[in-house]
Write a protein that holds these residues in place. Structure first.
Motif, short mmCIF file in Angstrom:
data_model
loop_
_atom_site.label_atom_id
_atom_site.label_comp_id
_atom_site.label_asym_id
_atom_site.label_seq_id
_atom_site.Cartn_x
_atom_site.Cartn_y
_atom_site.Cartn_z
N GLU A 124 10.46 7.14 11.19
CA GLU A 124 11.14 6.39 12.01
C GLU A 124 10.49 4.96 11.77
N LEU A 125 9.19 4.78 11.90
CA LEU A 125 8.54 3.47 11.83
C LEU A 125 8.68 2.75 10.37
N THR A 126 8.89 3.57 9.25
CA THR A 126 9.49 3.03 8.28
C THR A 126 10.64 2.31 8.15
N ASP A 127 11.70 3.03 8.90
CA ASP A 127 13.12 2.73 9.06
C ASP A 127 13.21 1.60 10.07
N ALA A 128 12.54 1.45 10.97
CA ALA A 128 12.51 0.42 11.81
C ALA A 128 11.94 -0.87 11.63
N PHE A 129 10.85 -0.71 10.86
CA PHE A 129 10.02 -1.73 10.49
C PHE A 129 10.13 -2.40 9.03
N GLY A 130 10.62 -1.30 8.12
CA GLY A 130 10.63 -1.57 6.50
C GLY A 130 9.10 -2.09 6.25
N MET A 131 8.00 -1.38 6.63
CA MET A 131 7.05 -1.55 5.97
C MET A 131 6.00 -0.12 5.76
N HIS A 132 5.15 0.19 4.83
CA HIS A 132 4.47 1.28 4.59
C HIS A 132 3.79 1.70 5.76
N VAL A 133 3.95 2.95 5.78
CA VAL A 133 3.22 3.87 7.14
C VAL A 133 2.24 4.98 6.40
N MET A 134 1.33 5.22 6.68
CA MET A 134 0.47 6.51 6.25
C MET A 134 0.15 7.05 7.55
N ILE A 135 0.35 8.39 7.51
CA ILE A 135 0.17 9.33 8.73
C ILE A 135 -0.62 10.51 8.26
N GLU A 136 -1.57 10.68 9.09
CA GLU A 136 -2.61 11.77 8.58
C GLU A 136 -3.14 12.43 9.77
N ASN A 137 -3.43 13.65 9.86
CA ASN A 137 -4.29 14.30 10.81
C ASN A 137 -5.51 13.70 10.99
N ASP A 138 -5.74 13.60 12.49
CA ASP A 138 -7.07 12.78 13.09
C ASP A 138 -8.34 13.14 12.78
N GLY B 198 -10.67 5.41 8.74
CA GLY B 198 -10.19 6.59 7.74
C GLY B 198 -8.79 6.35 7.41
N ALA B 199 -7.71 6.23 8.65
CA ALA B 199 -6.41 6.19 8.41
C ALA B 199 -6.26 4.87 7.42
N LEU B 200 -6.98 3.95 7.93
CA LEU B 200 -6.59 2.42 6.86
C LEU B 200 -7.24 2.68 5.58
N TYR B 201 -8.33 3.47 5.35
CA TYR B 201 -8.61 3.69 3.85
C TYR B 201 -7.54 4.58 3.22
N LEU B 202 -7.00 5.41 3.83
CA LEU B 202 -6.16 6.43 3.20
C LEU B 202 -4.81 5.55 2.76
N TYR B 203 -4.51 4.56 3.92
CA TYR B 203 -3.37 3.82 3.56
C TYR B 203 -3.59 2.93 2.38
N MET B 204 -4.76 2.26 2.31
CA MET B 204 -5.20 1.51 1.12
C MET B 204 -5.35 2.10 -0.27
N LYS B 205 -5.55 3.26 -0.03
CA LYS B 205 -5.53 4.21 -1.49
C LYS B 205 -4.21 4.46 -1.78
N ALA B 206 -3.15 4.72 -0.99
CA ALA B 206 -1.91 5.06 -1.10
C ALA B 206 -0.88 3.81 -1.76
N TYR B 207 -1.19 2.88 -1.07
CA TYR B 207 -0.29 1.69 -1.07
C TYR B 207 -1.03 0.40 -1.91
N GLU B 208 -2.24 0.21 -1.57
CA GLU B 208 -2.99 -0.96 -2.11
C GLU B 208 -4.23 -0.63 -3.20
N LYS B 209 -3.86 0.02 -4.11
CA LYS B 209 -4.88 0.70 -4.76
C LYS B 209 -5.91 -0.38 -5.34
N GLU B 210 -5.74 -1.40 -5.96
CA GLU B 210 -6.54 -2.43 -6.34
C GLU B 210 -7.62 -2.94 -5.09
N GLU B 211 -7.13 -2.94 -4.16
CA GLU B 211 -7.94 -3.40 -2.94
C GLU B 211 -8.81 -2.29 -2.50
#
Length: 304
Positions: free
Chosen positions: A90-104, A282-295
């Motif tokens: 839903e968020l990817t379709d609505a805003f056109g950006m990467h979304v990471m979602i993970e268990n809290d 933690g969610a941001l870290y997982l986002y970075m690992k998935a979509y911005e590996k160099e950073e």
């Protein structure tokens, strides 16, 4: 510096942070979680819409058995608002950006690994005591999700048998450890009035309260010790508001080491340090690992 929206979706509140890739919180806030699925979806979209011009990605943690690739949540125990819509899609379709979602709980464990009490550890597990009991495992420095994204669900583990099944046959019904909410409910019932966790710890000299607390503590210690014995971690991290009670950490540790004396020599039991920011970090870290590996690799060198 790039900014991201990190969102921690709980059953009672949605907590959010506008945060940089270096984990600097620029802005944060919270709002009550709407229960109606359509209103809930609109609520999350409106939150993202508020910041969409300033961010380049969205990192979400929430309850459930979540496939981080597809965004599917298959947890039968969470509310319909958490399950009806696939927030990642839903968020990817609505805003056109990467979304990471993970268990809290998984996100909170990763957050503590990156910036909190788990820094430097390769093997650790975490238990959070709150409305329910959440769990997470870090193995060889990485998050372990399991084959069906259901690993470390400590609150669903059975500790023994409590009574005959209601079906009338000879099977016995399994007993689980109780979350903090169970402790509060049992004490409130015994006293005939509603109390909270703070009240309980301020009145442990009351024999009624102390008796209920000790019985609850034994089960909490059993699930903690069992997790430690199964995984052999360097640390067991304890989260949730109750982890800020020094008396609880002391009592829990003593009870665990009484059940499993050998653990005292090689497994520490510590409180989490990041509070409710752990999941968002933690969610941001997982986002970075998935979509911005160099950073992300640069952050690994700095923080781990």
């Amino acid at each position: 510096m790039k900014k991201y929206l990190a969102v921690d979706i709980g059953g009672t509140f949605i907590k959010y942070s506008l945060i940089t890739g270096g984990y600097h919180v620029v802005e944060e806030g919270d709002e009550p979680t709407l229960k109606d699925p359509e209103q809930f979806l609109d609520q999350v979209k409106n939150l993202v819409r508020r910041y969409c011009q300033d961010i380049c990605g969205i990192a979400v943690c929430m309850g459930g058995f979540i496939n981080p690739v597809t965004g599917e949540n298959t947890d039968y125990s969470v509310g319909e608002n958490f399950r009806r819509y696939n927030l990642k899609k839903e968020l990817t379709d609505a805003f056109g950006m990467h979304v990471m979602i993970e268990n809290d709980s998984n996100c909170a464990a990763v957050g503590e690994l990156v910036k909190g009490a788990g820094r430097g550890a390769r093997q650790l597990c975490m238990l959070t005591f709150g409305t329910g009991i959440g769990g997470a495992m870090i193995i060889n420095g990485g998050l372990y999700r399991g084959s069906h994204y259901k690993a470390a669900e400590a609150g669903l583990v059975k500790l023994g048998f409590c009574r005959e099944s209601c079906s009338g046959n000879t099977a016995l019904e399994g007993e689980s450890a109780g979350a903090t909410s169970v402790l509060v409910k049992e004490v409130s019932h015994a006293l005939g009035r509603k109390v909270d966790g703070v009240y309980i710890f301020e009145h442990l000299d009351d024999p009624v309260i102390f008796g209920i607390y000790r019985e609850w503590l034994k089960k909490a210690a059993m699930i903690t010790g069992n997790m430690a014995m199964l995984m052999d971690p360097e640390k067991v991290l304890i989260g949730g508001a109750i982890s800020h009670q020094p008396r609880f950490l002391q009592d829990l540790s003593e009870e665990v080491y009484c059940l499993y004396p050998q653990l005292k020599a090689y497994t520490a039991i510590e409180a989490c340090r990041l509070g409710n920011q752990a999941g968002r970090i933690g969610a941001l870290y997982l986002y970075m690992k998935a979509y911005e590996k160099e950073e992300a690799d640069e952050l690994d060198r700095e923080y781990t």
